[in-house]
Design a protein around this motif. Structure first.
Motif, short mmCIF file in Angstrom:
data_model
loop_
_atom_site.label_atom_id
_atom_site.label_comp_id
_atom_site.label_asym_id
_atom_site.label_seq_id
_atom_site.Cartn_x
_atom_site.Cartn_y
_atom_site.Cartn_z
N UNK A 88 4.18 4.38 7.87
CA UNK A 88 2.77 4.53 8.20
C UNK A 88 2.61 4.93 9.67
N UNK A 89 1.45 5.47 9.99
CA UNK A 89 1.14 5.83 11.37
C UNK A 89 0.71 4.59 12.13
N UNK A 90 1.25 4.40 13.34
CA UNK A 90 0.94 3.19 14.11
C UNK A 90 0.48 3.55 15.52
N UNK A 91 -0.57 2.84 15.97
CA UNK A 91 -1.19 3.10 17.27
C UNK A 91 -1.42 1.77 17.98
N UNK A 92 -1.18 1.72 19.28
CA UNK A 92 -1.49 0.55 20.10
C UNK A 92 -2.31 0.99 21.30
N UNK A 93 -3.22 0.13 21.72
CA UNK A 93 -4.03 0.39 22.91
C UNK A 93 -3.17 0.27 24.16
N UNK A 122 0.84 -1.20 0.00
CA UNK A 122 0.00 0.00 0.00
C UNK A 122 0.87 1.24 0.00
N UNK A 123 0.67 2.13 -0.98
CA UNK A 123 1.49 3.32 -1.11
C UNK A 123 0.78 4.59 -0.67
N UNK A 124 -0.50 4.50 -0.36
CA UNK A 124 -1.23 5.66 0.13
C UNK A 124 -1.01 5.88 1.62
N UNK A 125 -1.79 6.78 2.20
CA UNK A 125 -1.75 6.98 3.64
C UNK A 125 -2.34 5.76 4.33
N UNK A 126 -1.77 5.39 5.47
CA UNK A 126 -2.28 4.24 6.21
C UNK A 126 -2.07 4.45 7.70
N UNK A 127 -3.01 3.94 8.48
CA UNK A 127 -2.90 3.93 9.94
C UNK A 127 -3.11 2.49 10.39
N UNK A 128 -2.16 1.96 11.14
CA UNK A 128 -2.28 0.63 11.73
C UNK A 128 -2.63 0.76 13.20
N UNK A 129 -3.67 0.04 13.64
CA UNK A 129 -4.13 0.11 15.03
C UNK A 129 -4.17 -1.30 15.60
N UNK A 130 -3.48 -1.51 16.71
CA UNK A 130 -3.46 -2.81 17.37
C UNK A 130 -4.17 -2.69 18.71
N UNK A 131 -5.28 -3.43 18.84
CA UNK A 131 -6.10 -3.36 20.04
C UNK A 131 -5.87 -4.57 20.94
N UNK A 152 2.86 -4.48 13.01
CA UNK A 152 2.78 -3.05 13.28
C UNK A 152 4.14 -2.39 13.10
N UNK A 153 5.20 -3.11 13.50
CA UNK A 153 6.55 -2.59 13.31
C UNK A 153 6.85 -2.43 11.81
N UNK A 154 6.42 -3.40 11.01
CA UNK A 154 6.62 -3.30 9.56
C UNK A 154 5.91 -2.08 9.00
N UNK A 155 4.71 -1.79 9.50
CA UNK A 155 3.99 -0.59 9.07
C UNK A 155 4.75 0.67 9.45
N UNK A 179 8.79 -1.41 20.09
CA UNK A 179 8.73 0.00 19.72
C UNK A 179 8.04 0.17 18.37
N UNK A 180 6.96 -0.60 18.18
CA UNK A 180 6.25 -0.58 16.91
C UNK A 180 5.20 0.52 16.85
N UNK A 181 4.74 0.99 18.01
CA UNK A 181 3.66 1.98 18.05
C UNK A 181 4.21 3.38 18.26
N UNK A 182 3.88 4.28 17.34
CA UNK A 182 4.23 5.68 17.54
C UNK A 182 3.42 6.29 18.67
N UNK A 183 2.17 5.83 18.81
CA UNK A 183 1.28 6.32 19.85
C UNK A 183 0.71 5.15 20.63
N UNK A 184 0.71 5.25 21.95
CA UNK A 184 0.04 4.29 22.83
C UNK A 184 -1.09 5.05 23.52
N UNK A 185 -2.33 4.68 23.21
CA UNK A 185 -3.48 5.47 23.65
C UNK A 185 -4.48 4.61 24.40
N UNK A 186 -5.17 5.19 25.38
CA UNK A 186 -6.31 4.50 25.98
C UNK A 186 -7.42 4.37 24.95
#
Length: 341
Positions: A295-300, A267-276, A287-290, A318-325
């Motif tokens: 790509x933007x990566x988020x983990x719960x 995928x060459x467009x914008x992408x967000x990977x989210x791991x819940x 997620x690390x590959x993303x 260290x695969x998630x750029x953001x760790x969010x509730x």
């Protein structure tokens, strides 16, 4: 495995006991006749796996699952008569921390029903072993192709989840209508016999259209697309979705890692990977590959995860750029991707 049975129907409990007793690999640790008794027995003598019915006195299977996951976490398989007739209860139980669902074998039809249950037990054993037992229950170079984007899709949101995932996904996407150029693809660990029910249930929770993915489907703009096979969901170089049994040795099916890697590669467009939320380590490496693909990566985060296994694996890599509730993941999507509420 040491297995606890929570079922107030004597014939159903006996059918389960006989299936387990016929194997050399498993033993029945105890049988609880109420949901409250199952919670107490887990605290006193925690099993590797609980076979949990949905309808029981004192506490139903949903609340018993929630209490067990809070007080004495262990793997839980929902085993109930005709799960397709209790879709809302099933997904509430999965949201509370149950791993999967299957039908109760009956004494009269034990050969068929028993075989299905034993197949589930083998899968549960793999998941528990790969995840490190009950302790885990606590809280490449890109290819060049001619065309890289699905027609009309500019942004791809890829979501992976397991234990507790259905409710987490519904909360993340609820009340949001993604922009017309955005496609959301969900890989939830769930048996293929119940995947269509999951898609229908999720459609009732969301204001966006929800579709179970068929072999060869393109990415569909403005749509939530759900993996529906025990084989792995893949995205090929033509940006078509499909299913592949390989790698066969993966305990997690469909694998979040497999799909995330496909997105990173093709995928060459914008992408967000989210791991819940989820038991095990599936999704962390994907997620690390993303992230490595830009790509933007988020983990719960741990506090809001039903089981902090998959997001923990991502954090360790260290695969998630953001760790969010969980309550902040949906608003993050809205602010990043756009769309309307």
């Amino acid at each position: 495995m040491r297995i606890g049975i929570a079922n107030d129907v004597p014939m159903a409990a006996e059918a389960l006991r006989r299936v387990i007793a016929a194997t050399r690999h498993h033993q029945v640790l105890w049988i609880a006749r109420t949901g409250l008794e199952a919670v107490r027995m887990c605290a006193e003598n925690r099993p590797d796996l609980v076979l949990m019915d949905l309808n029981m006195p004192e506490l139903d299977g949903v609340e018993a699952t929630r209490r067990i996951m809070e007080e004495s976490p262990c793997a839980i398989l929902i085993v109930t008569g005709r799960p397709q007739d209790s879709v809302n209860q099933v997904f509430r139980a999965l949201g509370a921390g149950a791993l999967d669902v299957t039908a109760t074998p009956m004494l009269a039809g034990q050969a068929e029903g028993g075989g299905q249950l034993l197949a589930k037990l083998r899968t549960m054993e793999k998941l528990i072993r790969h995840s490190g037992g009950n302790q885990a229950m606590t809280r490449p170079a890109p290819l060049h192709t001619v065309e890289r984007r699905g027609a009309g899709v500019q942004t791809l949101v890829a979501i992976g989840a397991s234990t507790g995932g259905p409710v987490a996904i519904a909360r993340t996407l609820g009340g949001w209508h993604a922009p017309a150029d955005c496609c959301i693809v969900v890989v939830q660990h769930i048996d293929e016999n119940f995947a269509d029910h999951f898609a229908k249930w999720l459609a009732e929770q969301l204001i966006m259209p929800v579709r179970a993915i068929e072999q060869g489907d393109p990415l569909m703009p403005g749509t939530v697309m759900i993996a529906k096979s025990n084989d792995h969901l893949v995205l090929d170089e033509k940006l078509q979705l499909g299913y592949d049994a390989v790698p066969r040795e993966y305990a997690y099916r469909p694998s979040v890692d497999v799909f995330f890697r496909c997105v990173a590669q093709h995928w060459r467009g914008e992408a967000i990977g989210i791991l819940l939320t989820g038991m095990g380590r599936d999704g962390g490496e994907g997620l690390l590959a993303l992230r490595q693909a830009g790509k933007t990566t988020v983990a719960q985060d741990q506090a809001t995860s039903a089981v902090y296994g998959m997001p923990r694996a991502a954090a360790e890599l260290d695969a998630a750029q953001l760790v969010l509730p969980l309550p902040k993941i949906g608003p993050f999507l809205r602010s990043t991707v756009g769309g309307r509420s």
